[in-house]
Design a protein around this motif. Structure first.
Motif, PDB file in Angstrom:
ATOM      1  N   TYR A 190       0.830  -1.209   0.000  1.00 49.75           N
ATOM      2  CA  TYR A 190       0.000   0.000   0.000  1.00 49.75           C
ATOM      3  C   TYR A 190       0.865   1.260   0.000  1.00 49.75           C
ATOM      4  O   TYR A 190       1.633   1.492   0.936  1.00 49.75           O
ATOM      5  CB  TYR A 190      -0.941   0.009   1.210  1.00 49.75           C
ATOM      6  N   CYS A 191       0.753   2.017  -1.055  1.00 56.42           N
ATOM      7  CA  CYS A 191       1.473   3.290  -1.082  1.00 56.42           C
ATOM      8  C   CYS A 191       0.446   4.413  -1.092  1.00 56.42           C
ATOM      9  O   CYS A 191      -0.694   4.222  -1.522  1.00 56.42           O
ATOM     10  CB  CYS A 191       2.417   3.378  -2.280  1.00 56.42           C
ATOM     11  N   TYR A 192       0.872   5.568  -0.599  1.00 60.06           N
ATOM     12  CA  TYR A 192      -0.081   6.644  -0.380  1.00 60.06           C
ATOM     13  C   TYR A 192       0.262   7.964  -1.055  1.00 60.06           C
ATOM     14  O   TYR A 192       1.406   8.390  -1.092  1.00 60.06           O
ATOM     15  CB  TYR A 192      -0.282   6.871   1.131  1.00 60.06           C
ATOM     16  N   GLY A 193      -0.769   8.572  -1.562  1.00 62.03           N
ATOM     17  CA  GLY A 193      -0.699   9.914  -2.067  1.00 62.03           C
ATOM     18  C   GLY A 193      -1.710  10.739  -1.322  1.00 62.03           C
ATOM     19  O   GLY A 193      -2.485  10.186  -0.541  1.00 62.03           O
ATOM     20  N   PRO A 194      -1.855  12.029  -1.531  1.00 66.34           N
ATOM     21  CA  PRO A 194      -0.868  12.810  -2.282  1.00 66.34           C
ATOM     22  C   PRO A 194       0.443  12.906  -1.517  1.00 66.34           C
ATOM     23  O   PRO A 194       0.464  12.666  -0.316  1.00 66.34           O
ATOM     24  CB  PRO A 194      -1.546  14.179  -2.400  1.00 66.34           C
ATOM     25  N   PHE A 195       1.490  13.273  -2.238  1.00 60.77           N
ATOM     26  CA  PHE A 195       2.833  13.197  -1.669  1.00 60.77           C
ATOM     27  C   PHE A 195       3.140  14.406  -0.787  1.00 60.77           C
ATOM     28  O   PHE A 195       4.093  15.139  -1.003  1.00 60.77           O
ATOM     29  CB  PHE A 195       3.848  13.080  -2.796  1.00 60.77           C
ATOM     30  N   VAL A 196       2.328  14.573   0.251  1.00 62.69           N
ATOM     31  CA  VAL A 196       2.427  15.780   1.084  1.00 62.69           C
ATOM     32  C   VAL A 196       3.502  15.717   2.161  1.00 62.69           C
ATOM     33  O   VAL A 196       3.901  16.740   2.695  1.00 62.69           O
ATOM     34  CB  VAL A 196       1.074  16.079   1.785  1.00 62.69           C
ATOM     35  N   MET A 197       3.948  14.507   2.498  1.00 61.91           N
ATOM     36  CA  MET A 197       4.863  14.405   3.630  1.00 61.91           C
ATOM     37  C   MET A 197       6.287  14.836   3.291  1.00 61.91           C
ATOM     38  O   MET A 197       7.079  15.156   4.160  1.00 61.91           O
ATOM     39  CB  MET A 197       4.847  12.979   4.199  1.00 61.91           C
ATOM     40  N   GLU A 198       6.606  14.820   2.009  1.00 63.52           N
ATOM     41  CA  GLU A 198       7.912  15.309   1.575  1.00 63.52           C
ATOM     42  C   GLU A 198       7.721  15.860   0.168  1.00 63.52           C
ATOM     43  O   GLU A 198       7.805  15.130  -0.807  1.00 63.52           O
ATOM     44  CB  GLU A 198       8.940  14.159   1.582  1.00 63.52           C
ATOM     45  N   MET A 199       7.426  17.142   0.073  1.00 65.19           N
ATOM     46  CA  MET A 199       7.101  17.719  -1.231  1.00 65.19           C
ATOM     47  C   MET A 199       8.347  18.046  -2.039  1.00 65.19           C
ATOM     48  O   MET A 199       8.257  18.534  -3.166  1.00 65.19           O
ATOM     49  CB  MET A 199       6.210  18.943  -1.049  1.00 65.19           C
ATOM     50  N   GLU A 200       9.479  17.748  -1.456  1.00 64.50           N
ATOM     51  CA  GLU A 200      10.762  17.905  -2.119  1.00 64.50           C
ATOM     52  C   GLU A 200      11.806  17.292  -1.193  1.00 64.50           C
ATOM     53  O   GLU A 200      11.501  16.994  -0.032  1.00 64.50           O
ATOM     54  CB  GLU A 200      11.120  19.374  -2.315  1.00 64.50           C
TER      55      GLU A 200
ATOM     56  N   LEU B 101      -2.203   1.901  -4.935  1.00 61.24           N
ATOM     57  CA  LEU B 101      -2.128   3.335  -4.625  1.00 61.24           C
ATOM     58  C   LEU B 101      -3.421   3.802  -3.985  1.00 61.24           C
ATOM     59  O   LEU B 101      -4.499   3.656  -4.567  1.00 61.24           O
ATOM     60  CB  LEU B 101      -1.870   4.136  -5.911  1.00 61.24           C
ATOM     61  N   ASN B 102      -3.295   4.336  -2.786  1.00 64.64           N
ATOM     62  CA  ASN B 102      -4.441   4.909  -2.099  1.00 64.64           C
ATOM     63  C   ASN B 102      -4.173   6.381  -1.804  1.00 64.64           C
ATOM     64  O   ASN B 102      -3.041   6.845  -1.943  1.00 64.64           O
ATOM     65  CB  ASN B 102      -4.668   4.199  -0.756  1.00 64.64           C
ATOM     66  N   PHE B 103      -5.200   7.077  -1.381  1.00 67.05           N
ATOM     67  CA  PHE B 103      -5.015   8.435  -0.889  1.00 67.05           C
ATOM     68  C   PHE B 103      -5.407   8.457   0.577  1.00 67.05           C
ATOM     69  O   PHE B 103      -6.373   7.810   0.963  1.00 67.05           O
ATOM     70  CB  PHE B 103      -5.860   9.426  -1.696  1.00 67.05           C
ATOM     71  N   PHE B 104      -4.625   9.168   1.369  1.00 66.22           N
ATOM     72  CA  PHE B 104      -4.969   9.286   2.783  1.00 66.22           C
ATOM     73  C   PHE B 104      -6.357   9.895   2.914  1.00 66.22           C
ATOM     74  O   PHE B 104      -6.676  10.877   2.219  1.00 66.22           O
ATOM     75  CB  PHE B 104      -3.980  10.202   3.516  1.00 66.22           C
ATOM     76  N   PRO B 105      -7.189   9.342   3.795  1.00 65.93           N
ATOM     77  CA  PRO B 105      -8.488   9.980   4.044  1.00 65.93           C
ATOM     78  C   PRO B 105      -8.257  11.381   4.607  1.00 65.93           C
ATOM     79  O   PRO B 105      -7.198  11.664   5.177  1.00 65.93           O
ATOM     80  CB  PRO B 105      -9.145   9.085   5.100  1.00 65.93           C
ATOM     81  N   ASN B 106      -9.263  12.230   4.470  1.00 66.52           N
ATOM     82  CA  ASN B 106      -9.092  13.633   4.858  1.00 66.52           C
ATOM     83  C   ASN B 106      -8.762  13.811   6.340  1.00 66.52           C
ATOM     84  O   ASN B 106      -7.982  14.692   6.695  1.00 66.52           O
ATOM     85  CB  ASN B 106     -10.338  14.442   4.475  1.00 66.52           C
ATOM     86  N   ASP B 107      -9.320  12.958   7.189  1.00 64.56           N
ATOM     87  CA  ASP B 107      -9.024  13.146   8.619  1.00 64.56           C
ATOM     88  C   ASP B 107      -7.571  12.794   8.935  1.00 64.56           C
ATOM     89  O   ASP B 107      -6.958  13.378   9.820  1.00 64.56           O
ATOM     90  CB  ASP B 107     -10.006  12.354   9.505  1.00 64.56           C
ATOM     91  N   VAL B 108      -7.024  11.852   8.178  1.00 63.42           N
ATOM     92  CA  VAL B 108      -5.604  11.525   8.359  1.00 63.42           C
ATOM     93  C   VAL B 108      -4.747  12.695   7.890  1.00 63.42           C
ATOM     94  O   VAL B 108      -3.790  13.106   8.565  1.00 63.42           O
ATOM     95  CB  VAL B 108      -5.231  10.226   7.596  1.00 63.42           C
TER      96      VAL B 108
END
Lengths: 360, 360
Positions: A232-242, A298-305
């Motif tokens: 399971y991999c997750y997007g959007p890639f917010v945890m490391e945007m660079e 590929l999943n996306f983190f739910p909004n509360d996460v």
């Protein structure tokens, strides 16, 4: 054509005349031999390549007179000691990730990568026109180094997980290989950051002694096969945007260079920076398609996460600022710039990409 | 410290020793004087600055031996004749927008800007690792020039309108100052592209002989005051997701340079490119906030308008490909790359920006 020929005589051909005598003259340019230690193994080929590419650009611009020999992590110096080696003059320069040294000075993370932070392009705007350069130089002065951006990974996926993350609850007790500020954020939500050497990650995930891993980019991660045991991999890639990759140069070595060699190093950094981003941008889409074909999900983190991660991230920043005045000073400037540029790109570049893709 | 001092003796200090004799030696580097004609007036300060900045970088890297004198549009050569002037050797190089010359060869637009196209970063990835460089070189060979990216405006807003655009119907008969492929797309939807000199736009909008204008970036547009007479501006900025600004160099002039001066030009281009994007990224958010405060109204195109614009854009590309084999060859490669990279950035960088902003 007659007119143009006359003009050529004034310009281009005049230059051609000058060129005849050049190769011999160029031999008198000063010869400099430097060593660069990289924080990266050759197996991370794209990120490692930033070092050799930079050295090649410098060599080409100086008619092979300014030579930088590149050593991969561990050849001369362990990967995570690259800054120390430059600071104390063991080598003249290193190619490294500033975030590796937040244990020495947390402010280095502003030149590395932050969750919900800036993209490589936004980072450049902040450095060049948002006050970031002067602020980061204040940080680097403490380490006796000059820093030049010389690569960037772009946004990195938010990890590989053995199980789906359906709620904030699923992060509690999660044993994840994740470093730096990302690890501190995970801790806030009940997770347990682990430090495990690259080669030990796969077996730990396989055995289940590790639940998740955040490593580099899809392109690199595919080669290590994480998706086979943690699909399971997750997007959007917010945890490391660079993740900015920098050239650190010992200040004494820097001062010893004639100004035009200093200028050449800066320009080579700009080239290496653009090249690494472009290289990852060409490779990652293919790698993602490949792992998805081979079983990754590929999943996306739910909004509360996402909300919990964002809140925890800002808390971590605030806590660091409370105990570190330099960090606090940079954070205020950085947050204001981030807010402005994200607002703008949300109608401009980023939104345009999203909408274009949605239209098929 | 003893250990490090020993190492310094091999590296940094050795370099320092070499440096002592350098300034005198450097005097023997070959002197070259070139002229660059810019397609831009000094009043478009950010886009114009790419030329002087590139010249400054080159000068700094060559100890002031390679000098490029920059002339703004019209000083030596009219802005839209910059390519001709380089091609025929009137000047050695120019700083221009490739899209200005699509009347000569439509394929140049792939190095300029296309509706629903790529961002500056995606354009670089395409050039460096997607096959774009070789394809574009085939185009430039026809013009006897070498091309180097040397600036980019980033995404540009989709124009200033006297009235709101609520449906595709509202584009019918719309008299809009818009150039190139954007104009062809507008024509497909019943609009009427106009060519009007910069200084005549404002009065035409005021009188109502012109309904809308697409010019440069919010930062530039604010200075011209369009929002006062055509207050409706539109996002997302899909109609021009970038505008690449290039250095074109006459091939004879290029060949006359020693290879290390060629390498220096390439590197200076990379620096100028990064600098211009960063400069616009810092200025545009402030300019947008300013015009909105002063009465401009930001809207988003309704989805049916976006769909119609996208469909028309692809039709324009297909029509050009049908009559131009070189264009067709590039289009196939470009579309495949665009599709892959937009898909990826829709979970990676672009989506991460959108989500981060939405979380406040």
């Amino acid at each position: 054509m007659a007119v143009s020929r006359r003009h050529v005589a004034k310009g281009a051909i005049a230059a051609a005349g000058t060129a005849v005598a050049m190769p011999a003259i160029a031999q008198s340019m000063p010869t400099i031999n430097w060593r660069m230690t990289s924080s990266f193994p050759k197996s991370l080929d794209t990120i490692y390549q930033g070092g050799p590419s930079l050295a090649k650009f410098v060599s080409e611009m100086t008619d092979k007179k300014f030579n930088i020999q590149v050593f991969s992590a561990g050849e001369l110096v362990p990967g995570l000691q690259a800054l120390d080696a430059v600071q104390n003059g063991t080598v003249e320069c290193c190619h490294t990730y500033p975030g590796y040294y937040i244990g020495k000075e947390a402010s280095l993370i502003f030149d590395g990568s932050l969750p919900f932070g800036m993209t490589p392009r936004q980072h450049q705007a902040w450095l060049q026109f948002g006050g970031g350069r002067a602020l980061m130089d204040e940080v680097y002065d403490k380490f006796n180094v000059v820093s030049i951006q010389a690569g960037n990974t772009g946004a990195q996926m938010a990890g590989w997980y053995r199980k789906e993350i359906k709620s904030v609850e699923d992060l509690k007790g999660l044993k994840m290989r994740i470093a730096g500020f990302g690890g501190r954020v995970l801790t806030k939500l009940g997770g347990v950051p682990q430090q495990i050497a690259g080669g030990d990650i796969y077996p730990a995930l396989e055995k289940g002694t590790l639940d998740a891993v955040e490593f580099v980019n899809v392109y690199d991660d595919e080669k290590l096969g994480f998706y086979k045991v943690a699909p399971y991999c997750y997007g959007p890639f917010v945890m490391e945007m660079e993740a900015s990759i920098n050239l650190f140069i010992n200040k004494t070595a820097w001062a010893s260079l004639p100004p035009y060699y200093q200028a050449i190093l800066r320009a080579a950094g700009a080239q290496a920076d653009t090249e690494m981003i472009a290289s990852y941008d060409a490779k990652n889409p293919k790698a993602l398609a490949s792992v998805l074909k081979n079983g990754a999900k590929l999943n996306f983190f739910p909004n509360d996460v996402l909300k919990a991660l964002k809140t925890a991230s800002e808390q971590v920043l605030d806590e660091e600022a409370a105990k570190n005045p330099l960090f606090a000073k940079i954070l205020g400037n950085w947050r204001a710039f981030r807010s402005e540029i994200h607002r703008y790109h949300n109608i401009a570049d980023a939104r345009a990409e999203i909408v274009t893709y949605s239209l098929g």
